[in-house]
Design a protein around this motif. Structure first.
Motif, PDB file in Angstrom:
ATOM      1  N   GLY B  97       1.817  -4.697  10.159  1.00  0.00           N
ATOM      2  CA  GLY B  97       1.902  -5.890   9.320  1.00  0.00           C
ATOM      3  C   GLY B  97       0.519  -6.249   8.822  1.00  0.00           C
ATOM      4  O   GLY B  97      -0.470  -5.643   9.239  1.00  0.00           O
ATOM      5  N   HIS B  98       0.439  -7.215   7.919  1.00  0.00           N
ATOM      6  CA  HIS B  98      -0.904  -7.626   7.456  1.00  0.00           C
ATOM      7  C   HIS B  98      -1.019  -9.140   7.450  1.00  0.00           C
ATOM      8  O   HIS B  98      -0.034  -9.851   7.211  1.00  0.00           O
ATOM      9  CB  HIS B  98      -1.257  -7.015   6.101  1.00  0.00           C
ATOM     10  CG  HIS B  98      -0.417  -7.471   4.932  1.00  0.00           C
ATOM     11  ND1 HIS B  98      -0.752  -8.566   4.169  1.00  0.00           N
ATOM     12  CD2 HIS B  98       0.735  -6.968   4.401  1.00  0.00           C
ATOM     13  CE1 HIS B  98       0.162  -8.705   3.205  1.00  0.00           C
ATOM     14  NE2 HIS B  98       1.075  -7.760   3.323  1.00  0.00           N
ATOM     15  N   PHE B  99      -2.223  -9.594   7.773  1.00  0.00           N
ATOM     16  CA  PHE B  99      -2.449 -11.038   7.921  1.00  0.00           C
ATOM     17  C   PHE B  99      -3.303 -11.609   6.803  1.00  0.00           C
ATOM     18  O   PHE B  99      -3.678 -12.775   6.845  1.00  0.00           O
ATOM     19  CB  PHE B  99      -3.041 -11.360   9.305  1.00  0.00           C
ATOM     20  CG  PHE B  99      -4.274 -10.563   9.660  1.00  0.00           C
ATOM     21  CD1 PHE B  99      -5.538 -10.958   9.221  1.00  0.00           C
ATOM     22  CD2 PHE B  99      -4.167  -9.413  10.438  1.00  0.00           C
ATOM     23  CE1 PHE B  99      -6.668 -10.230   9.554  1.00  0.00           C
ATOM     24  CE2 PHE B  99      -5.298  -8.668  10.780  1.00  0.00           C
ATOM     25  CZ  PHE B  99      -6.562  -9.073  10.332  1.00  0.00           C
ATOM     26  N   SER B 131       6.026 -15.374   3.211  1.00  0.00           N
ATOM     27  CA  SER B 131       6.890 -14.203   3.218  1.00  0.00           C
ATOM     28  C   SER B 131       6.085 -12.903   3.257  1.00  0.00           C
ATOM     29  O   SER B 131       6.548 -11.904   3.788  1.00  0.00           O
ATOM     30  CB  SER B 131       7.793 -14.226   1.978  1.00  0.00           C
ATOM     31  OG  SER B 131       8.709 -13.151   1.988  1.00  0.00           O
ATOM     32  N   ASP B 132       4.884 -12.935   2.679  1.00  0.00           N
ATOM     33  CA  ASP B 132       4.049 -11.730   2.526  1.00  0.00           C
ATOM     34  C   ASP B 132       2.691 -11.961   3.146  1.00  0.00           C
ATOM     35  O   ASP B 132       1.784 -12.398   2.479  1.00  0.00           O
ATOM     36  CB  ASP B 132       3.926 -11.390   1.032  1.00  0.00           C
ATOM     37  CG  ASP B 132       3.081 -10.152   0.784  1.00  0.00           C
ATOM     38  OD1 ASP B 132       2.901  -9.358   1.716  1.00  0.00           O
ATOM     39  OD2 ASP B 132       2.600  -9.990  -0.357  1.00  0.00           O
ATOM     40  N   ASP B 133       2.491 -11.723   4.377  1.00  0.00           N
ATOM     41  CA  ASP B 133       3.350 -11.029   5.315  1.00  0.00           C
ATOM     42  C   ASP B 133       3.278 -11.753   6.655  1.00  0.00           C
ATOM     43  O   ASP B 133       3.576 -11.200   7.700  1.00  0.00           O
ATOM     44  CB  ASP B 133       2.852  -9.578   5.395  1.00  0.00           C
ATOM     45  CG  ASP B 133       3.746  -8.633   6.187  1.00  0.00           C
ATOM     46  OD1 ASP B 133       4.981  -8.778   6.130  1.00  0.00           O
ATOM     47  OD2 ASP B 133       3.186  -7.771   6.873  1.00  0.00           O
ATOM     48  N   MET B 165      -6.675  -6.333   5.056  1.00  0.00           N
ATOM     49  CA  MET B 165      -7.125  -5.911   3.725  1.00  0.00           C
ATOM     50  C   MET B 165      -5.989  -5.336   2.877  1.00  0.00           C
ATOM     51  O   MET B 165      -6.245  -4.679   1.866  1.00  0.00           O
ATOM     52  CB  MET B 165      -8.245  -4.860   3.835  1.00  0.00           C
ATOM     53  CG  MET B 165      -9.610  -5.419   4.199  1.00  0.00           C
ATOM     54  SD  MET B 165     -10.281  -6.581   2.960  1.00  0.00           S
ATOM     55  CE  MET B 165     -10.696  -5.454   1.622  1.00  0.00           C
ATOM     56  N   GLU B 166      -4.741  -5.594   3.271  1.00  0.00           N
ATOM     57  CA  GLU B 166      -3.638  -4.957   2.559  1.00  0.00           C
ATOM     58  C   GLU B 166      -3.600  -5.335   1.091  1.00  0.00           C
ATOM     59  O   GLU B 166      -3.344  -4.497   0.226  1.00  0.00           O
ATOM     60  CB  GLU B 166      -2.291  -5.317   3.222  1.00  0.00           C
ATOM     61  CG  GLU B 166      -1.142  -4.383   2.861  1.00  0.00           C
ATOM     62  CD  GLU B 166      -0.423  -4.727   1.565  1.00  0.00           C
ATOM     63  OE1 GLU B 166       0.261  -3.842   1.021  1.00  0.00           O
ATOM     64  OE2 GLU B 166      -0.552  -5.885   1.074  1.00  0.00           O
ATOM     65  N   GLU B 167      -3.869  -6.593   0.803  1.00  0.00           N
ATOM     66  CA  GLU B 167      -3.800  -7.053  -0.594  1.00  0.00           C
ATOM     67  C   GLU B 167      -4.999  -6.583  -1.411  1.00  0.00           C
ATOM     68  O   GLU B 167      -5.089  -6.867  -2.608  1.00  0.00           O
ATOM     69  CB  GLU B 167      -3.696  -8.580  -0.651  1.00  0.00           C
ATOM     70  CG  GLU B 167      -2.494  -9.163   0.101  1.00  0.00           C
ATOM     71  CD  GLU B 167      -1.137  -8.818  -0.519  1.00  0.00           C
ATOM     72  OE1 GLU B 167      -1.093  -8.016  -1.469  1.00  0.00           O
ATOM     73  OE2 GLU B 167      -0.120  -9.344  -0.016  1.00  0.00           O
ATOM     74  N   SER B 168      -5.925  -5.890  -0.770  1.00  0.00           N
ATOM     75  CA  SER B 168      -7.118  -5.401  -1.465  1.00  0.00           C
ATOM     76  C   SER B 168      -7.329  -3.925  -1.182  1.00  0.00           C
ATOM     77  O   SER B 168      -8.450  -3.472  -0.945  1.00  0.00           O
ATOM     78  CB  SER B 168      -8.337  -6.222  -1.024  1.00  0.00           C
ATOM     79  OG  SER B 168      -8.143  -7.584  -1.331  1.00  0.00           O
ATOM     80  N   ALA B 444       6.512 -12.970  -3.755  1.00  0.00           N
ATOM     81  CA  ALA B 444       5.396 -12.596  -2.874  1.00  0.00           C
ATOM     82  C   ALA B 444       4.021 -12.819  -3.505  1.00  0.00           C
ATOM     83  O   ALA B 444       3.134 -13.381  -2.868  1.00  0.00           O
ATOM     84  CB  ALA B 444       5.547 -11.136  -2.461  1.00  0.00           C
ATOM     85  N   HIS B 445       3.849 -12.396  -4.727  1.00  0.00           N
ATOM     86  CA  HIS B 445       2.510 -12.525  -5.326  1.00  0.00           C
ATOM     87  C   HIS B 445       2.473 -13.612  -6.394  1.00  0.00           C
ATOM     88  O   HIS B 445       1.547 -13.660  -7.184  1.00  0.00           O
ATOM     89  CB  HIS B 445       2.069 -11.178  -5.908  1.00  0.00           C
ATOM     90  CG  HIS B 445       1.772 -10.131  -4.876  1.00  0.00           C
ATOM     91  ND1 HIS B 445       1.125  -8.970  -5.152  1.00  0.00           N
ATOM     92  CD2 HIS B 445       2.019 -10.109  -3.533  1.00  0.00           C
ATOM     93  CE1 HIS B 445       1.003  -8.249  -4.032  1.00  0.00           C
ATOM     94  NE2 HIS B 445       1.546  -8.917  -3.045  1.00  0.00           N
ATOM     95  N   SER B 446       3.473 -14.460  -6.380  1.00  0.00           N
ATOM     96  CA  SER B 446       3.584 -15.489  -7.422  1.00  0.00           C
ATOM     97  C   SER B 446       3.286 -16.882  -6.876  1.00  0.00           C
ATOM     98  O   SER B 446       2.931 -17.039  -5.711  1.00  0.00           O
ATOM     99  CB  SER B 446       5.011 -15.490  -7.999  1.00  0.00           C
ATOM    100  OG  SER B 446       5.282 -14.300  -8.664  1.00  0.00           O
TER     101      SER B 446
HETATM  102 ZN   LIG Z   1       1.464  -8.417  -0.960  1.00  0.00          ZN
END
Ligand SMILES: [Zn+2]
Ligand SMILES: [Zn+2]
Ligand SMILES: [Zn+2]
Ligand SMILES: [Zn+2]
Lengths: 477, 477
Positions: B97-99, B131-133, B165-168, B444-446
């Motif tokens: 998962g990612h924080f 929700s993410d994540d 760093m998932e979103e990057s 999620a990204h909105s």
């Molecule tokens: Zn995401």
């Protein structure tokens, strides 16, 4: 009645003083497109006005009102109307020029300060406005100065129209010309504009044609917002797919316009007309040198020159709304607008061409069976212009060119447009001549803009001689 | 061995406390893509590490080194490795998962402060990362808390890999996973990733496929500099004309890929496989609602879903170097680069597809007889991933879903990619399950990202039940 030898001698004798005066004009950074330089454009108008009055021209500074630029309201620089001679037995020549210039900064890549005229040993007079259009305007001053200094009347009556907004859309000029058609310009018999260039660096030219333009924006929209291509790829009709398919139907790789009826509107060139292009002192190598690559559409000089001068052309400029940055964005853009323009030649006009373009795009879009939406609009347009080269205005310029340069001029048509040309032609209903002073490599809107010393001095002689040759043509007023 | 009723009861009884804890996590703005929030990502790592240790997980914070972002060198936030259970008789499940979270500002259009979890009366838990994540990650914490509080062993051994760093771009993660394949992860039997979404808002889903990608840049260059279309139109080969003609050969208006061999590489769907898509609780209306317009490529639901999930797609993203602003610029751009990507499905890989794309573009370009130059390059790519849905990892998740939600899950493939999936699948060589907690409309990204209360609570039950069902499957270790 050729120009008096004393006139030619006077121009040679005073060449250095004329160049020094050009340096004074170049030193005023009259950049019309930069609000912080607006006062310099006004200063340049006053400088020119003073110099015109000093050589006997009656002038009037015309307030053209205000406009908005970069979000601020500014006063437009004044136009200068000038008048010298009221002799009913003489023809009356209207001269147009502009005293504003393009922006320039040393950091753009100039070798020297753009607003200090730099006299190169090879004869180049380098500085912003040297060729576009202060050199030609000062050429007229030089001609007037000879006659004023010697108390001689000019061979023709002259009218002048100088503006300070040419590089920024000539705001206010159309209205002024229309208004003065029956006023200040009422006795004008012909117009002479010296604001373009020879085809090459070797041969003087007279320019008798300009292409018109229609600028089209075709917008395809569909999704309510940009979509992720992972989620929506192969799921929905993508506006970019539709638009690129449409844009691919406009022109082929050899430059042929695919919209039915556009190319067909223009007659094929006769052998006589082809001979004009064959005679031009211009080669494929000249074109490829100025493009910087060997990419001419044909190895046939006549075809290439006619492609520029007497056929329409269609160029795709870009797409608004699509991804345009560096890198790799995986967006499906929601709304994309393709931009293209068609350069027009007689008998084409935007009014004749636009409906064909719109109908064709709509028909091609219908074939795509897309659920997206297409809208097509013309953003702006202008008619082409072609003048009668057998008119005495052109005959006088041909004789004058031969007299000054010892060679016949190239008779050229330009691929671009100079909108004021059409304004004068339509408002005054008289013959208009484009009589360039500078060479094809002057770099009018580029760094290191220059006018060659010989073009300035011989060009001044040409302007004066042209007036004498006009006067020499009997009875054709 | 279904989940004990006491577990399900515990989750219901503690729902409000779990939501409050989710609020604590959301309140830490752990935006990995914003250098000014890097300390918050580290703070979030420490928060999560503390909570994992509190429920009995042995953890290790892994320093992933430094990277450069926005021109400054930054320390990467630590990854968290976790371990609980060493029972050789049990299967070992690795959870990822990612924080970290996407950026969010109230001014983007959020109805409430994005970093204050807002509990809406309709059940939506609104906040960035809900929700993410962070929601799914905290779902695992909830499961662990029950067992820790009651001194009960988990039905399986667990390993955890949480990153910040998932979103990057998940910087540093690939290396870590490869390095720990025979270390921290050496006994792992399967992987569960809860970081995607149901197809719709109604039906739980298991996701067993992701498309890959190849991103292509095709550059056409010719002139040494941008040219004026008046002077050069119909005189030279224009790069934009060539590029648009090339781009028009890639995909048709119905989404069919025109590059020979690409679509053909993928087998047609069998009737059995079509039945899977037919069974999905998803309609054309759902797709058109999320696109915001009625632009689906087909009225046939199976075709549209297969277009997203099991066929490749080609999207044209834009053109670099062409005119892209508002207004009407009459430039002939000297160098233009078309950008497009192809989403890949098995057996396609960038290594198989790229040579076909390049050869085709070069062949089509040759047909144009242009004197311009074409170069084609792949900017980046990734393989597709499809998992065996009959593996016990999926069987356990199916049974658990039916137990918790009372319905069978949708078996979905996603059109986009989640790169860590392939990293785990390839590095560990075990079955990977994507087990989404949130709904298709979570955003999620909105703006106004949300997780429904029922998805958080039932989703927590699902995660726990899934572990018990894995344990219940005999002998398949
Ligand atoms: Zn995401
Ligand atoms: Zn000019
Ligand atoms: Zn100019
Ligand atoms: Zn995520």
């Amino acid at each position: 009645m050729p120009a008096p030898p004393e006139f030619l001698q006077f121009i040679d004798d005073n060449a250095n003083a004329f160049i020094q005066r050009l340096g004074e004009a170049v030193a005023i950074p009259s950049i019309s497109g930069d609000a912080t330089h607006r006062a310099d454009v006004v200063k340049m108008a006053e400088w020119l006005n003073t110099h015109l009055q000093a050589v006997g021209v009656t002038t009037q500074l015309v307030d053209l009102g205000k406009h908005v630029m970069d979000g601020q309201e500014l006063s437009l620089p004044p136009a200068i109307l000038g008048k010298i001679g009221e002799d009913k037995s003489k023809k009356t020549v209207l001269v147009y020029g502009h005293f504003d210039v393009q922006p320039a900064e040393k950091s753009d890549g100039w070798d020297t300060d753009p607003f200090t005229l730099s006299i190169h040993p090879d004869g180049r007079l380098i500085g912003r406005g040297s060729s576009d259009d202060k050199g030609p305007v000062l050429g007229w001053l030089n001609v007037l100065q000879y006659h004023h200094a010697h108390g001689l009347p000019l061979p023709v009556n002259m009218r002048f129209c100088f503006e300070g907004m040419e590089e920024s859309g000539s705001e206010g000029l159309d209205d002024l010309v229309r208004k003065e058609a029956k006023g200040w310009f009422k006795d004008v018999d012909c117009v002479c504009i010296s604001d373009n260039y020879w085809l090459n660096t070797r041969t003087p030219a007279l320019t008798y044609g300009l292409r018109g333009l229609t600028y089209i924006k075709a917008t395809v929209s569909g999704p309510a917002r940009d979509l992720h291509s992972g989620v929506f790829g192969r799921t929905v009709h993508e506006p970019m797919t539709d638009l690129v398919l449409l844009m691919s139907k406009l022109v082929d790789a050899q430059g042929k316009i695919l919209i039915p009826g556009i190319d067909e509107m223009v007659d094929a060139a006769s052998e006589d007309e082809k001979a004009i292009y064959e005679a031009l002192d211009y080669s494929i190598a000249d074109i490829e040198q100025s493009a910087g690559a060997s990419i001419a559409l044909s190895a046939n000089k006549v075809d290439v020159l006619m492609g520029r001068m007497r056929y329409p052309s269609l160029s795709l400029h870009g797409i608004e709304g699509a991804f345009h940055g560096a890198g790799a964005k995986t967006v499906i853009p929601a709304k994309v607008a393709g931009k293209f323009s068609i350069r027009l030649v007689p008998p084409q006009t935007p009014a004749l061409v636009d409906p064909l373009v719109i109908a064709y795009l709509e028909a091609e879009f219908a074939k795509l069976n897309s659920k997206n939406t297409l809208t097509v609009e013309s953003l702006h347009g202008g008619k082409p212009w072609v003048e009668d080269v057998n008119h005495w205005n052109y005959e006088a310029a041909k004789v004058a060119t031969k007299a000054v340069y010892g060679q016949d001029p190239d008779l050229t048509r330009e691929g671009g447009s100079i909108p004021v040309t059409l304004t004068f032609a339509e408002s005054l209903g008289v013959n208009v001549l484009l009589l360039p002073m500078g060479r094809g490599d002057d770099g009018a809107h580029s760094t290191n803009e220059k006018l060659d010393r010989s073009n300035f001095i011989q060009g001044t002689k040409l302007l004066g001689t042209y007036l004498y040759e006009i006067a020499a043509i009997e009875g054709k007023k």
